[in-house]
Design a protein around this motif. Structure first.
Motif, PDB file in Angstrom:
ATOM      1  N   TYR A  39      52.002 -15.006 102.149  1.00 29.34           N
ATOM      2  CA  TYR A  39      51.671 -14.725 100.748  1.00 29.34           C
ATOM      3  C   TYR A  39      50.152 -14.734 100.696  1.00 29.34           C
ATOM      4  O   TYR A  39      49.559 -15.804 100.730  1.00 29.34           O
ATOM      5  CB  TYR A  39      52.207 -15.800  99.815  1.00 29.34           C
ATOM      6  CG  TYR A  39      53.717 -15.812  99.684  1.00 29.34           C
ATOM      7  CD1 TYR A  39      54.375 -14.825  98.957  1.00 29.34           C
ATOM      8  CD2 TYR A  39      54.478 -16.815 100.265  1.00 29.34           C
ATOM      9  CE1 TYR A  39      55.758 -14.839  98.821  1.00 29.34           C
ATOM     10  CE2 TYR A  39      55.859 -16.829 100.136  1.00 29.34           C
ATOM     11  CZ  TYR A  39      56.490 -15.848  99.412  1.00 29.34           C
ATOM     12  OH  TYR A  39      57.852 -15.871  99.277  1.00 29.34           O
TER      13      TYR A  39
ATOM     14  N   ASN B  64      48.483 -17.441 102.687  1.00 33.08           N
ATOM     15  CA  ASN B  64      49.395 -18.550 102.933  1.00 33.08           C
ATOM     16  C   ASN B  64      50.484 -18.136 103.923  1.00 33.08           C
ATOM     17  O   ASN B  64      51.336 -17.314 103.623  1.00 33.08           O
ATOM     18  CB  ASN B  64      49.995 -18.989 101.577  1.00 33.08           C
ATOM     19  CG  ASN B  64      51.001 -20.102 101.735  1.00 33.08           C
ATOM     20  OD1 ASN B  64      51.132 -20.691 102.806  1.00 33.08           O
ATOM     21  ND2 ASN B  64      51.714 -20.394 100.663  1.00 33.08           N
TER      22      ASN B  64
ATOM     23  N   GLY C  59      59.416 -26.164  99.509  1.00 31.58           N
ATOM     24  CA  GLY C  59      58.178 -25.502  99.873  1.00 31.58           C
ATOM     25  C   GLY C  59      58.091 -25.165 101.346  1.00 31.58           C
ATOM     26  O   GLY C  59      57.068 -24.677 101.817  1.00 31.58           O
ATOM     27  N   CYS C  60      59.177 -25.426 102.107  1.00 30.96           N
ATOM     28  CA  CYS C  60      59.104 -25.185 103.544  1.00 30.96           C
ATOM     29  C   CYS C  60      59.402 -23.734 103.898  1.00 30.96           C
ATOM     30  O   CYS C  60      59.282 -23.343 105.049  1.00 30.96           O
ATOM     31  CB  CYS C  60      60.074 -26.106 104.281  1.00 30.96           C
ATOM     32  SG  CYS C  60      61.788 -25.729 103.913  1.00 30.96           S
ATOM     33  N   GLY C  61      59.832 -22.925 102.919  1.00 30.19           N
ATOM     34  CA  GLY C  61      60.008 -21.498 103.181  1.00 30.19           C
ATOM     35  C   GLY C  61      61.449 -21.034 103.259  1.00 30.19           C
ATOM     36  O   GLY C  61      61.699 -19.908 103.671  1.00 30.19           O
ATOM     37  N   LYS C  62      62.399 -21.872 102.829  1.00 33.65           N
ATOM     38  CA  LYS C  62      63.810 -21.473 102.899  1.00 33.65           C
ATOM     39  C   LYS C  62      64.061 -20.223 102.055  1.00 33.65           C
ATOM     40  O   LYS C  62      64.635 -19.244 102.531  1.00 33.65           O
ATOM     41  CB  LYS C  62      64.709 -22.606 102.388  1.00 33.65           C
ATOM     42  CG  LYS C  62      64.480 -23.948 103.036  1.00 33.65           C
ATOM     43  CD  LYS C  62      65.399 -25.005 102.450  1.00 33.65           C
ATOM     44  CE  LYS C  62      65.154 -25.307 100.977  1.00 33.65           C
ATOM     45  NZ  LYS C  62      63.945 -26.077 100.711  1.00 33.65           N
ATOM     46  N   SER C  63      63.599 -20.287 100.795  1.00 38.98           N
ATOM     47  CA  SER C  63      63.829 -19.140  99.915  1.00 38.98           C
ATOM     48  C   SER C  63      63.114 -17.914 100.442  1.00 38.98           C
ATOM     49  O   SER C  63      63.657 -16.809 100.428  1.00 38.98           O
ATOM     50  CB  SER C  63      63.322 -19.450  98.511  1.00 38.98           C
ATOM     51  OG  SER C  63      63.992 -20.541  97.971  1.00 38.98           O
ATOM     52  N   THR C  64      61.893 -18.109 100.906  1.00 41.12           N
ATOM     53  CA  THR C  64      61.116 -16.987 101.419  1.00 41.12           C
ATOM     54  C   THR C  64      61.860 -16.285 102.543  1.00 41.12           C
ATOM     55  O   THR C  64      61.980 -15.067 102.563  1.00 41.12           O
ATOM     56  CB  THR C  64      59.753 -17.493 101.909  1.00 41.12           C
ATOM     57  OG1 THR C  64      59.067 -18.081 100.821  1.00 41.12           O
ATOM     58  CG2 THR C  64      58.931 -16.362 102.476  1.00 41.12           C
TER      59      THR C  64
HETATM   60  N1  LIG Z   1      55.905 -15.522  94.895  1.00 39.57           N
HETATM   61  C1  LIG Z   1      55.110 -16.286  95.644  1.00 39.57           C
HETATM   62  N2  LIG Z   1      53.788 -16.079  95.665  1.00 39.57           N
HETATM   63  C2  LIG Z   1      52.958 -16.850  96.417  1.00 39.57           C
HETATM   64  N3  LIG Z   1      53.382 -17.852  97.178  1.00 39.57           N
HETATM   65  C3  LIG Z   1      54.705 -18.108  97.223  1.00 39.57           C
HETATM   66  C4  LIG Z   1      55.632 -17.347  96.453  1.00 39.57           C
HETATM   67  N4  LIG Z   1      56.872 -17.837  96.672  1.00 39.57           N
HETATM   68  C5  LIG Z   1      56.721 -18.859  97.538  1.00 39.57           C
HETATM   69  N5  LIG Z   1      55.421 -19.033  97.862  1.00 39.57           N
HETATM   70  C6  LIG Z   1      54.887 -20.026  98.788  1.00 39.57           C
HETATM   71  O1  LIG Z   1      55.590 -19.945 100.001  1.00 39.57           O
HETATM   72  C7  LIG Z   1      55.908 -21.215 100.470  1.00 39.57           C
HETATM   73  C8  LIG Z   1      57.384 -21.358 100.683  1.00 39.57           C
HETATM   74  O2  LIG Z   1      58.026 -21.308  99.408  1.00 39.57           O
HETATM   75  P1  LIG Z   1      59.597 -21.212  99.246  1.00 39.57           P
HETATM   76  O3  LIG Z   1      60.101 -20.213 100.177  1.00 39.57           O
HETATM   77  O4  LIG Z   1      59.883 -21.005  97.796  1.00 39.57           O
HETATM   78  O5  LIG Z   1      60.076 -22.668  99.687  1.00 39.57           O
HETATM   79  P2  LIG Z   1      61.489 -23.381  99.470  1.00 39.57           P
HETATM   80  O6  LIG Z   1      62.439 -22.393  98.952  1.00 39.57           O
HETATM   81  O7  LIG Z   1      61.837 -23.902 100.814  1.00 39.57           O
HETATM   82  O8  LIG Z   1      61.255 -24.501  98.519  1.00 39.57           O
HETATM   83  C9  LIG Z   1      55.340 -22.234  99.508  1.00 39.57           C
HETATM   84  O9  LIG Z   1      54.107 -22.668  99.993  1.00 39.57           O
HETATM   85  C10 LIG Z   1      55.131 -21.425  98.259  1.00 39.57           C
HETATM   86  O10 LIG Z   1      54.002 -21.893  97.567  1.00 39.57           O
END
Ligand SMILES: Nc1ncnc2c1ncn2[C@@H]1O[C@H](COP(=O)(O)OP(=O)(O)O)[C@@H](O)[C@H]1O
Ligand SMILES: [Mg+2]
Lengths: 253, 456
Positions: free
Chosen positions: A15, A18, A41-46
């Motif tokens: 991102y 990041n 915040g570990c990136g599961k959703s990502t």
């Molecule tokens: N839309 C976005 N824009 C910028 N950074 C993002 C976005 N979504 C997630 N992040 C960043 O990516 C990282 C992983 O987030 P995410 O995948 O949501 O984690 P989880 O689902 O494991 O809690 C975090 O550091 C978050 O801040």
């Protein structure tokens, strides 16, 4: 062992600056529930959103590496993400039914993809999807009522019905029960177990008990890395990596 | 170490004494001060609201007091013999020849008819000469008569009952604007004429009625305020609103959708965003200068035409509509977009099937507010000359868009600059009409918002 449905190789996600996903390689099996666990915040959703290219909608997001669905690279320039998303359905953390009738919610996907010709065929698809989502008996008398008027658990099952109505092959679920009460959660978990017969299900959850209950495979993420991936029973009873052990015993999280 | 960690506790206990809970029934000084300041703030708020309401009420009251009378008008009913000897000398009935008789030729007919009517009702003529008696009738009347004759030449030689406008001063007398005292000092009217008008009123020759002509008649010259109406101005404003609606709404909505849903966030879109916000704050007269330069001088469109006014107002309204539409689109929760994209809808399907319907109330409200702004705008229209003095109606659309016309707010401004106090009444009346239109539009906006509003 089941066939490999989704295979990710050296996936990196940024991102802007990041680095959210680092070098993740994982093989997701068909007809299996795979759980992604890890601290928030570990990136599961990502990573989950890479599988149906939902991250394309975020301007600053950049994905590298290969993700293969049935051996085909979904990030190939020839792939239309819209077609991909019909094959890889998604259920979100917060129930998000359209502010339309229950029927129209479920019928929307089949309509735009032309999966049903004629009203009676569409009716059948809607009924089948609602039955699969274990919602049919509760709503069959009020299909024209607004989807937003249902309870939270019903809304989430409606979203599942909406997702399965397009006949996907993979179903992604991002903490589908986190906004629900325990009874609704139990219903969703039971449902996930049934959905396994037809789909490859990938579920992100922050509840380790849930992962243990519903999944056969578990992947543990930490700070953007895939730390450990294996049989759920093995991950929870006999983790290899000390970080996994700390997490499941509650020391990091 | 133990001593150190204990000392702050013991000292604070020493200062405050053993913590005893105070009674809730006794208000302490701190709470009192806090409540007093809150009361002061509430009082100031109420004062501000009160002043606002007072100003509004005062404004409305003064406009209504000045303007309501323009919805009524004094008419004289009189039978007029359309004398062939004056109108059709050779008796040929040839329309071209009849048309040669100017309004001047109709004056004797009115003079004669007035004298006859007064004699018939046995009214005391107050010793006035026939010319002075005829002066009770508006100078507009000969034109009314002539138009009638040209439209019905077969009526020549017959006696026809006419409803003629009373002159502005007589009308003012029945509305309380002109009094016996003011008439003594007025060269245009005398107390005898007013007394005669009173007599005529008594026998029913003269009466005050609802003034439809105010909404339909065109503007009139300085000497006949009684004939001045808003017809051309209302039509001109309506044509301009059509232009604005047809251009600004689709353009604005399309631009907003593109900027909000499709374009990538980058330097260019940021620049555009800043510019749109700035455009919304540009004084409207600047748009007038732009319109004059671009549409009239460069593109060669006709002056005073609603099409030009509409284009200028479109430019002015666009930023308002874009800002409102973007706000409405932003207010649609992202989860709806994700839901649609998640089942494989394309971007455009997502926008048109889900986002736009949800944003509709906001878009419509913004559009109507923009339209209302455009309707009330006068400065840019003055610059492009939307003050055409039109005797006849502008043609129906589409030609009407290119015909000279006026606009409501410009007509109001125009009337306030005229000398005769009767025009002040007209201007106030026109303001009431304009306010009524604006109020209607706002109500429509509210109804639309209510109707389209949905939960998500
Ligand atoms: N839309 C976005 N824009 C910028 N950074 C993002 C976005 N979504 C997630 N992040 C960043 O990516 C990282 C992983 O987030 P995410 O995948 O949501 O984690 P989880 O689902 O494991 O809690 C975090 O550091 C978050 O801040
Ligand atoms: Mg998450």
């Amino acid at each position: 062992m089941n066939d490999i449905k989704v295979s990710a190789r050296d996936v990196q996600v940024w991102y802007a600056d990041n680095h959210a996903i680092k070098d993740v390689s994982v093989e997701i099996e068909d007809k299996t529930v795979t759980a992604f666990i890890g601290p928030s915040g570990c990136g599961k959703s990502t990573f989950l959103r890479c599988i149906n290219r939902m991250n394309d909608t975020i301007d600053i997001c950049r994905v590298e590496g290969d993700i293969l669905l049935d051996g085909e690279d979904i990030y190939d320039p020839q792939v239309d993400p819209v077609q991909l998303r019909a094959k890889v359905g998604m259920v979100f953390q917060k129930p998000n039914p359209f502010p339309k009738s229950i029927y129209d919610n479920v019928a929307y996907g089949p309509r735009i993809h032309g999966l049903a010709s004629g009203r009676s065929e569409l009716d059948a698809v809607v009924e089948k999807s609602l039955r699969r989502a274990a919602l049919w008996d509760e709503v069959k008398d009020r299909l024209n009522a607004s989807g937003t008027g249902l309870s939270g658990g019903q809304q989430q099952r409606l979203c599942i019905a909406r997702a399965v109505a397009t006949e996907p092959e993979v179903l992604l679920m991002d903490e589908p029960a986190s906004a629900l009460d325990p009874i609704a959660t139990a219903q969703i978990e039971e449902l996930i177990d049934e959905l396994r017969e037809k789909f490859a299900v990938v579920i992100v959850t922050h509840s380790m008990q849930q992962a243990a209950r519903v999944s056969q495979k578990t992947a543990f993420f930490h700070l953007g890395n895939l730390v450990e991936y294996g049989e759920t029973s093995q991950i929870f009873t006999n983790p290899v990596d000390p970080r996994t052990e700390s997490y499941i015993t509650g020391r990091i999280g | 170490m133990t001593v150190n960690s204990q000392s702050p506790t013991s000292s604070s206990q020493g200062q405050a004494g053993p913590r005893k809970s105070r009674s809730l029934l006794a208000v302490d000084a701190h709470t009192k001060r806090r409540n007093a300041s809150e009361a002061r703030f509430q009082f100031m708020g109420k004062l501000a609201v009160g002043i606002g309401i007072l100003a509004l009420v005062g404004l409305l009251a003064s406009i209504l007091a000045n303007g309501l009378s323009s919805f009524r008008q004094t008419y004289v009913t009189v039978d007029i013999f359309l004398d062939p000897a004056k109108l059709d000398k050779d008796g040929s009935g040839d329309l071209a020849k009849i048309a040669k008789v100017t309004t001047f030729g109709y004056k004797p007919l009115i003079k004669r008819a007035m004298a006859a009517a007064i004699a018939e009702h046995g009214i005391d003529d107050q010793g006035l000469k026939a010319k002075k008696i005829a002066a009770l009738i508006s100078p507009q009347a000969p034109a009314t008569l002539r138009n009638y004759v040209l439209a019905h030449p077969d009526q020549i030689g017959k006696t026809v009952a006419f409803n003629l406008l009373a002159s502005g001063r007589i009308d003012g007398y029945f509305k309380g604007r002109v009094t016996m005292d003011s008439a003594k000092l007025d060269r245009n009217i005398s107390p005898e004429q007013l007394r005669l008008a009173d007599e005529m009123h008594r026998v029913g020759l003269l009466e005050t009625r609802f003034n439809w002509a105010f909404f339909t008649a065109p503007d009139a010259s300085d000497t006949r305020p009684e004939a001045a109406g808003l017809g051309v101005a209302i039509l001109g404003s309506a044509y301009m609103m059509i232009v604005v609606l047809l251009l600004a709404l689709p353009l604005g909505v399309a631009a907003s959708i593109y900027l909000e849903e499709f374009s990538k966030q980058n330097f260019l879109t940021d620049l555009i965003e800043v510019n749109i916000s700035n455009l919304a704050a540009v004084p409207s007269i600047v748009f007038g200068i732009l319109g004059l330069a671009v549409f009239i001088n460069f593109a060669g469109l006709p002056k005073s035409a609603p099409i030009v006014g509409g284009l200028v107002l479109t430019l002015m309204t666009l930023p308002t509509i874009i800002i409102a539409t973007r706000a409405a689109l932003k207010a649609v929760p992202p989860s709806i977009r994700e839901a649609a994209l998640g089942v494989g809808a394309s971007k455009m399907q997502t926008v048109f099937h889900h986002v736009l319907p949800l944003a509709m109330p906001g878009i419509l409200t913004g559009a109507i507010i923009g339209l209302a702004q455009a309707l009330g705008e006068s400065a840019p229209l003055l610059l492009i000359g939307m003050v055409a003095f039109v005797r006849e109606y502008p043609a129906a659309p589409p030609e009407g868009f290119f015909d000279p016309a006026a606009a409501l707010p410009v007509q109001i401004y125009n009337w306030t600059t005229r000398g005769d106090p009767a025009f002040v009444e007209r201007a106030s009346g026109a303001i009431i009409v304009l306010l009524a239109f604006l109020l209607t539009m706002n109500i429509v906006a509210i109804i639309l918002r209510r109707r389209f509003e949905r939960r998500w």
